[in-house]
Design a protein around this motif. Structure first.
Motif, short mmCIF file in Angstrom:
data_model
loop_
_atom_site.label_atom_id
_atom_site.label_comp_id
_atom_site.label_asym_id
_atom_site.label_seq_id
_atom_site.Cartn_x
_atom_site.Cartn_y
_atom_site.Cartn_z
N ALA A 1 1.01 -1.10 -0.12
CA ALA A 1 -0.14 -0.14 -0.08
C ALA A 1 0.84 1.31 -0.54
CB ALA A 1 -1.11 -0.36 1.22
N VAL A 2 1.44 1.20 0.96
CA VAL A 2 2.61 2.68 0.54
C VAL A 2 3.40 2.71 -0.45
CG1 VAL A 2 4.86 3.14 1.93
CG2 VAL A 2 3.48 2.54 3.45
N ASP A 3 4.34 1.40 -0.95
CA ASP A 3 4.96 2.16 -2.10
C ASP A 3 3.80 2.17 -3.68
OD1 ASP A 3 7.09 1.28 -1.18
OD2 ASP A 3 6.97 -1.30 -1.90
N ASN A 4 2.46 1.65 -3.71
CA ASN A 4 1.07 2.37 -4.52
C ASN A 4 0.79 3.27 -4.59
OD1 ASN A 4 1.25 -0.06 -5.86
ND2 ASN A 4 1.16 -1.21 -4.89
N CYS A 5 1.03 3.95 -3.39
CA CYS A 5 0.14 5.66 -3.70
C CYS A 5 0.52 6.31 -4.34
CB CYS A 5 0.50 5.98 -2.05
SG CYS A 5 0.24 7.46 -1.85
N PRO A 6 0.10 6.75 -4.98
CA PRO A 6 0.62 7.41 -6.91
C PRO A 6 1.27 8.56 -6.45
CG PRO A 6 -2.08 6.94 -6.46
CD PRO A 6 -1.42 6.89 -4.97
N VAL A 7 1.50 9.33 -5.46
CA VAL A 7 1.99 10.49 -4.90
C VAL A 7 3.15 10.14 -3.53
CG1 VAL A 7 -0.23 12.16 -5.33
CG2 VAL A 7 0.18 11.33 -3.17
N LEU A 8 3.32 9.43 -3.29
CA LEU A 8 4.25 8.73 -1.96
C LEU A 8 3.56 9.65 -0.94
CD1 LEU A 8 7.47 8.54 -4.24
CD2 LEU A 8 5.52 6.68 -3.68
N ALA A 9 2.76 9.29 -0.38
CA ALA A 9 1.82 10.28 0.88
C ALA A 9 1.98 9.44 1.77
CB ALA A 9 0.24 10.30 1.06
N LEU A 10 2.39 7.98 2.39
CA LEU A 10 2.64 6.68 2.90
C LEU A 10 3.94 6.89 3.42
CD1 LEU A 10 -0.48 4.80 2.00
CD2 LEU A 10 -0.79 6.58 4.20
N ARG A 11 4.40 6.28 4.94
CA ARG A 11 4.99 5.95 5.28
C ARG A 11 4.83 4.47 5.77
NH1 ARG A 11 9.97 9.44 7.57
NH2 ARG A 11 7.53 10.35 8.65
N LEU A 12 5.76 3.70 6.67
CA LEU A 12 6.27 2.82 7.68
C LEU A 12 6.85 2.77 8.32
CD1 LEU A 12 5.38 -0.67 6.68
CD2 LEU A 12 4.82 0.52 7.61
N VAL A 13 6.58 3.99 9.92
CA VAL A 13 7.59 3.95 10.49
C VAL A 13 8.04 3.18 11.37
CG1 VAL A 13 8.16 5.84 11.88
CG2 VAL A 13 7.07 6.63 9.58
N LYS A 14 8.80 2.42 11.54
CA LYS A 14 9.57 1.82 12.97
C LYS A 14 9.22 2.59 14.58
CE LYS A 14 12.73 -1.46 11.31
NZ LYS A 14 12.77 -0.89 9.94
N VAL A 15 8.71 1.41 15.31
CA VAL A 15 8.00 2.31 16.26
C VAL A 15 9.07 2.18 17.36
CG1 VAL A 15 6.94 2.93 18.27
CG2 VAL A 15 5.90 2.49 16.14
N THR A 16 10.19 2.98 17.97
CA THR A 16 11.63 3.23 18.31
C THR A 16 11.08 3.32 20.25
OG1 THR A 16 12.03 5.40 17.60
CG2 THR A 16 13.76 3.76 17.10
N ALA A 17 11.56 2.98 21.10
CA ALA A 17 11.39 3.58 22.75
C ALA A 17 11.97 4.78 22.97
CB ALA A 17 12.06 2.65 23.13
N ALA A 18 10.96 5.65 22.88
CA ALA A 18 11.08 6.97 22.64
C ALA A 18 13.16 6.93 24.56
CB ALA A 18 10.00 7.81 24.09
#
Ligand SMILES: Cc1cc2nc3c(=O)[nH]c(=O)nc-3n(C[C@H](O)[C@H](O)[C@H](O)COP(=O)(O)O)c2cc1C
Ligand code: SF4
Ligand code: SF4
Lengths: 414, 126
Positions: free
Chosen positions: B60-77
């Motif tokens: 889904a992230v790769d197929n967004c035509p305007v590249l509006a999505l990102r997968l973000v690793k959740v790191t401990a603050a």
């Protein structure tokens, strides 16, 4: 009501001169250790006064930590909130307090440039600051190193004061928010870590640096220490005043000559704020922590007495229309959502509701929240949700019976 | 919800609201986690993507035509990390912005026979 920022000559007397400022408060203490200054702000417990109430010391520490001596400080005097006047009054009457705070911030975070960001409609403020900068250039007494200051005047708009919009305007002349991250403290003016701080926050720093954290903490009557500037409207004597945090809404009503009966609704915080019913309001302390606990916010220090004459539905519809018109028109849920909210509110207020307008308003007051690049949708829906709660009977009567209780049950609309 | 344990991928979806143009591709590819509102803009389920949906989320992230999505690793603050939630607003909206419509359940387990397309009532109004 403790006067600190506004002690000295009346604000009506115009800008205090550098000589007057120095005679009254003395010079800033000499070059202090950066960590010491930040520690002092931290110990004072100063919260930002631009709306979000973030702890000032923590923000300074994070900018100082990543700036490596090349940060930027931006003093935010955009004050686009239509009900607020406190920043422009402060800048116009105490320009040197703001500039002291700006110098201290630059020293503490390691900045080589500073920006005074002043809404272009605040003419008196701009003139006062320009003159104050000239006075300081001609008569340099500050023990701190000189850091160049640029005065930038954004166009009149609600959104221009949002921090990423401010950075965007300074960088390329476009006062619209940008996608974060990166946030200004990571990458701001000229790509440098940028401290965006409200002008009132900076003015408090100018006093804390002189008198210390313990002195700052002597004021305040509830959970949060210190004083704050508030803008009071809706009474016989509207205006800006400085209060001890924790002062109650009822005391302000008395000060402002509010004739409405105890118990008429009050808008707290500004157009991003909350309407609370008079029954709760009068005893409510104006304290960021206690307000948050009560589901409201201190916001930009606005206390607007709505009175029991005005129709809350109409008032809300007007604010919603203003907010929809102020959207920077970049994010779908904000563009379409705020417009839909404004249109449905207007139909209900004028007696031409569509069948499901009110239930859709209730839905949008939840579903649009958190779905913009900036907090515009969040602030607007929070206000709407509070209005739907406090004026529940009026919304329902407008929607279902087309009657306005404020006008003695008169039918609204054609 | 089923009692089946859902493994956490440790990543969540972030959206650039300014870039998103309501193409809706993301919701077609990942209906378990992305819904569209009445104007066609995505409403993302709160929390992390379940591990078994991570590959599809990447699509889904790769197929967004305007590249509006990102997968973000959740790191401990990290202790020194600054700014996040301004306390006054924190009560209302956490900084991590779990986009969510009232009543949108977070990440249901993927059904065995997932419909290839969304039903007409969920489709975007034009
Ligand atoms: C739509 C919007 C408008 C804002 N307008 C202002 C403003 O006019 N002045 C201001 O100081 N902060 C404004 N803010 C808050 C700033 O983004 C920022 O948090 C603030 O300037 C930081 O200073 P402080 O920590 O001293 O409050 C606005 C925020 C939003 C979301
Ligand atoms: S949320 Fe609204 S005001 Fe904020 S950037 Fe997006 S369109 Fe502009
Ligand atoms: S695919 Fe991209 S542009 Fe389309 S709705 Fe999803 S995020 Fe927005």
């Amino acid at each position: 009501m403790t006067a600190r920022l506004l002690s000295g000559p009346s604000t009506a007397a115009g800008a205090e001169s550098l000589a007057g400022h120095r005679a009254r408060l003395g010079d800033l203490p000499g070059r202090t250790d950066r960590a010491h200054l930040i520690g002092m702000i931290d110990a004072a417990g100063l919260l930002g006064r631009g709306g979000a109430g973030f702890p000032v010391g923590r923000k300074w520490a994070s900018v100082a930590g990543r700036a490596k001596g090349d940060a930027v400080v931006l003093a935010n005097g955009a004050e686009g909130e239509p009900l607020a006047h406190k920043d422009r009054v402060l800048m116009a009457s105490r320009p040197h307090l703001v500039l002291d705070g700006l110098e201290l911030a630059a020293e503490a975070v390691g900045a080589r440039r500073t920006v005074l960001y002043v809404g272009s409609e605040h003419v008196d403020a701009r003139i006062a600051l320009e003159r104050a900068l000239a006075e300081r250039a001609a008569n340099r007494t500050s023990p701190l190193p000189r850091v160049p200051t640029m005065l930038v005047t954004p166009p009149v708009s609600y959104i221009a004061g949002e921090e990423s919009a401010a950075v965007h305007f300074v960088n390329i002349g476009d006062p619209r928010p940008t996608t974060v991250p990166p946030r200004p403290y990571e990458k701001g003016v000229g790509g440098r870590p940028t401290l965006v701080q409200n002008v009132e926050s900076l003015a408090h720093v100018a006093l804390i640096a002189r008198y210390g954290a313990d002195w700052y903490r002597e004021a305040g009557r509830a959970e949060t220490c210190g004083t704050a500037l508030v803008t009071v409207t809706g009474g016989a004597r509207p205006g800006v005043l400085e209060i001890d945090l924790g002062t109650t809404v009822g005391e302000l009503a008395e000060w402002a000559g509010v004739s409405a009966s105890v118990g008429s609704p009050v808008l707290l915080g500004g157009y991003f704020g909350t309407i609370i019913s008079g029954a709760e309001a009068w005893r409510q302390p104006l304290d960021p922590v206690l307000l948050r606990r009560a589901g409201a916010a201190f916001g930009a220090g606005v206390v607007a007495f709505l009175g029991d004459e005005a129709c809350g539905v109409t008032t809300t519809a007007r604010i919603m229309d203003y907010m929809a018109g102020s959207s920077a028109a970049q994010c779908g849920p904000c563009v379409f959502g705020l417009r839909a909210i404004a249109d449905a509110s207007a139909r209900i207020a004028t007696g031409q509701p569509r069948q499901d307008d009110l239930s859709r308003l209730r839905g949008w007051s939840q579903s649009i929240t958190g779905r913009g690049a900036c907090r515009m949708p969040d602030g607007t829906t929070a206000l709407l949700a509070s209005s739907l709660r406090v004026y529940d009977a009026d919304w329902t009567s407008h929607q279902h019976h087309r009657r306005c209780a404020m006008r003695r049950g008169a039918r609204v609309g054609a | 919800m089923s009692g089946r344990r859902v493994l956490d991928s440790g990543q969540h979806i972030e959206i650039d609201r300014i870039s998103c143009d309501a193409y809706g591709t993301c919701a077609e590819l990942l209906p378990e986690g992305i819904d569209l509102d009445e104007w066609g803009y995505p409403v993302i389920a709160p929390g992390n993507v379940p591990a078994h949906l991570l590959d599809i989320a990447k699509r889904a992230v790769d197929n967004c035509p305007v590249l509006a999505l990102r997968l973000v690793k959740v790191t401990a603050a990290k202790g020194a990390e600054p700014a996040p939630p301004p306390p006054v607003l924190a009560a209302r909206r956490p900084e991590t912005r779990p986009d969510r419509m009232e009543g949108t359940p977070p990440w249901p387990p993927r059904p065995a026979n997932r419909p290839a397309k969304r039903g007409p009532e969920q489709r975007r109004r034009s």
